[in-house]
Structure formats: structure tokens, C-alpha cells
Design a protein around this motif. Sequence first.
Motif, short mmCIF file in Angstrom:
data_model
loop_
_atom_site.label_atom_id
_atom_site.label_comp_id
_atom_site.label_asym_id
_atom_site.label_seq_id
_atom_site.Cartn_x
_atom_site.Cartn_y
_atom_site.Cartn_z
N GLU A 1 0.83 -1.20 0.00
CA GLU A 1 0.00 0.00 0.00
C GLU A 1 0.87 1.25 0.00
O GLU A 1 0.60 2.21 -0.73
N GLN A 2 1.92 1.25 0.80
CA GLN A 2 2.83 2.40 0.83
C GLN A 2 3.52 2.57 -0.52
O GLN A 2 3.72 3.69 -0.98
N ARG A 3 3.87 1.47 -1.16
CA ARG A 3 4.49 1.56 -2.50
C ARG A 3 3.52 2.20 -3.50
O ARG A 3 3.93 3.00 -4.34
N ARG A 4 2.24 1.86 -3.39
CA ARG A 4 1.23 2.43 -4.27
C ARG A 4 1.14 3.94 -4.06
O ARG A 4 1.11 4.72 -5.02
N ILE A 5 1.14 4.36 -2.80
CA ILE A 5 1.06 5.79 -2.48
C ILE A 5 2.32 6.51 -2.97
O ILE A 5 2.24 7.60 -3.54
N ILE A 6 3.47 5.91 -2.76
CA ILE A 6 4.74 6.51 -3.22
C ILE A 6 4.70 6.69 -4.73
O ILE A 6 5.11 7.74 -5.26
N TYR A 7 4.18 5.71 -5.44
CA TYR A 7 4.08 5.83 -6.90
C TYR A 7 3.11 6.96 -7.28
O TYR A 7 3.38 7.73 -8.19
N GLN A 8 1.99 7.06 -6.57
CA GLN A 8 1.02 8.12 -6.85
C GLN A 8 1.59 9.51 -6.55
O GLN A 8 1.12 10.50 -7.08
N ASP B 1 8.52 15.10 -3.42
CA ASP B 1 9.59 14.09 -3.53
C ASP B 1 10.43 13.97 -2.26
O ASP B 1 10.63 12.86 -1.76
N PRO B 2 10.95 15.07 -1.73
CA PRO B 2 11.75 14.93 -0.50
C PRO B 2 10.94 14.39 0.67
O PRO B 2 11.45 13.62 1.48
N TYR B 3 9.67 14.80 0.77
CA TYR B 3 8.81 14.29 1.84
C TYR B 3 8.69 12.78 1.74
O TYR B 3 8.85 12.05 2.73
N VAL B 4 8.42 12.29 0.54
CA VAL B 4 8.27 10.84 0.33
C VAL B 4 9.57 10.12 0.66
O VAL B 4 9.56 9.09 1.33
N LYS B 5 10.69 10.67 0.23
CA LYS B 5 11.97 10.01 0.43
C LYS B 5 12.44 10.02 1.88
O LYS B 5 13.12 9.10 2.32
N GLU B 6 12.08 11.06 2.63
CA GLU B 6 12.66 11.22 3.96
C GLU B 6 11.68 11.08 5.13
O GLU B 6 12.09 10.71 6.22
N LEU B 7 10.41 11.39 4.91
CA LEU B 7 9.48 11.42 6.05
C LEU B 7 8.30 10.47 5.95
O LEU B 7 7.79 10.01 6.98
N TYR B 8 7.83 10.19 4.75
CA TYR B 8 6.58 9.44 4.60
C TYR B 8 6.58 8.10 5.32
O TYR B 8 5.66 7.78 6.07
N LEU B 9 7.60 7.29 5.10
CA LEU B 9 7.61 5.93 5.66
C LEU B 9 7.71 5.91 7.18
O LEU B 9 7.31 4.93 7.82
N THR B 10 8.22 6.97 7.78
CA THR B 10 8.33 7.01 9.24
C THR B 10 7.20 7.83 9.89
O THR B 10 7.14 7.93 11.11
N GLN C 1 0.12 9.35 7.18
CA GLN C 1 0.20 8.63 5.91
C GLN C 1 -1.16 8.62 5.21
O GLN C 1 -1.24 8.78 4.00
N ALA C 2 -2.23 8.44 5.98
CA ALA C 2 -3.58 8.45 5.40
C ALA C 2 -3.92 9.84 4.85
O ALA C 2 -4.51 9.96 3.77
N THR C 3 -3.54 10.88 5.58
CA THR C 3 -3.79 12.25 5.12
C THR C 3 -3.01 12.52 3.84
O THR C 3 -3.52 13.13 2.91
N PHE C 4 -1.77 12.05 3.78
CA PHE C 4 -0.95 12.22 2.58
C PHE C 4 -1.61 11.53 1.40
O PHE C 4 -1.70 12.12 0.30
N ALA C 5 -2.10 10.30 1.60
CA ALA C 5 -2.78 9.57 0.52
C ALA C 5 -4.02 10.34 0.06
O ALA C 5 -4.29 10.44 -1.14
N ALA D 1 -3.05 21.25 7.14
CA ALA D 1 -1.99 21.16 8.15
C ALA D 1 -0.78 20.40 7.60
O ALA D 1 0.37 20.79 7.83
N LEU D 2 -1.03 19.33 6.85
CA LEU D 2 0.08 18.56 6.28
C LEU D 2 0.81 19.37 5.21
O LEU D 2 2.05 19.35 5.16
N VAL D 3 0.08 20.07 4.37
CA VAL D 3 0.72 20.94 3.36
C VAL D 3 1.66 21.92 4.05
O VAL D 3 2.80 22.10 3.65
N ASN D 4 1.18 22.55 5.11
CA ASN D 4 2.01 23.52 5.83
C ASN D 4 3.19 22.86 6.52
O ASN D 4 4.28 23.43 6.57
N LYS D 5 2.99 21.67 7.04
CA LYS D 5 4.10 20.94 7.66
C LYS D 5 5.18 20.65 6.61
O LYS D 5 6.38 20.87 6.86
N ILE D 6 4.76 20.16 5.45
CA ILE D 6 5.72 19.84 4.38
C ILE D 6 6.44 21.10 3.92
O ILE D 6 7.66 21.09 3.75
#
Length: 93
Positions: A12-19, A32-41, A47-51, A78-83
Motif C-alpha cells: 500500500e505504501q508503494r502504491r502511495i509513493i508511486y502516486q 519528492d523529498p517528503y516521500v523520500k525522507e518522512l513518509y515511511l516514518t 500517511q492516510a492524510t498524505f494519501a 496542516a500537512l501541506v504547511n508541515k511539508i
Amino acid sequence: MTSTTQPEPTNEQRRIIYQARRGLKELDFYIDPYVKELYLTADASEQATFAEMLTHEDPDLLDYFTNQNRPEEDDIWALVNKIKTWRHTKDLV
């Protein structure tokens, strides 16, 4: 420079990363940097909000990240502002 090990993504996380791959450089600057550095942790809620954020069209996302408009959902805003804050702070380090 410290390197943190990212956990192995679930299917599921791979699907979101691809999207998360977008066609606009302006969005790639943030997403891109958010996905590479923060998304998985991030916690499951973030993660649901990001999706959910990724279901918005690119022009709308661009408007959110450039403060031209804001989403109806407060959690996405809130997530947009955090990113944005994280990404611009990251450039200063």
C-alpha cells in the motif's frame, strides 16, 4: 550528515509513493523529498492524510503549496504547511 534507515514499504505504501510522482517541478520540490525522507516514518494518520492529499488534482495542490487556495480538509492543510515548513527549513541547513 546523518543517514536514517527507512523501513521497507508495504504494498500500500508503494502504491502511495508511486502516486506521489507528479508532473510539476513545483510540486516535486515539496512532495519528492517528503516521500523520500518522512513518509515511511510518519504515523498512520499522517500517511492516510498524505494519501488523501494525493487525490487532489495537480493544479489544486500547486495552489495549496503556493498559498493561492486551501483545501477544505483541515488535516490536509496542516500537512501541506508541515511539508512546506520542513522543506524550506531543510534548505537552510
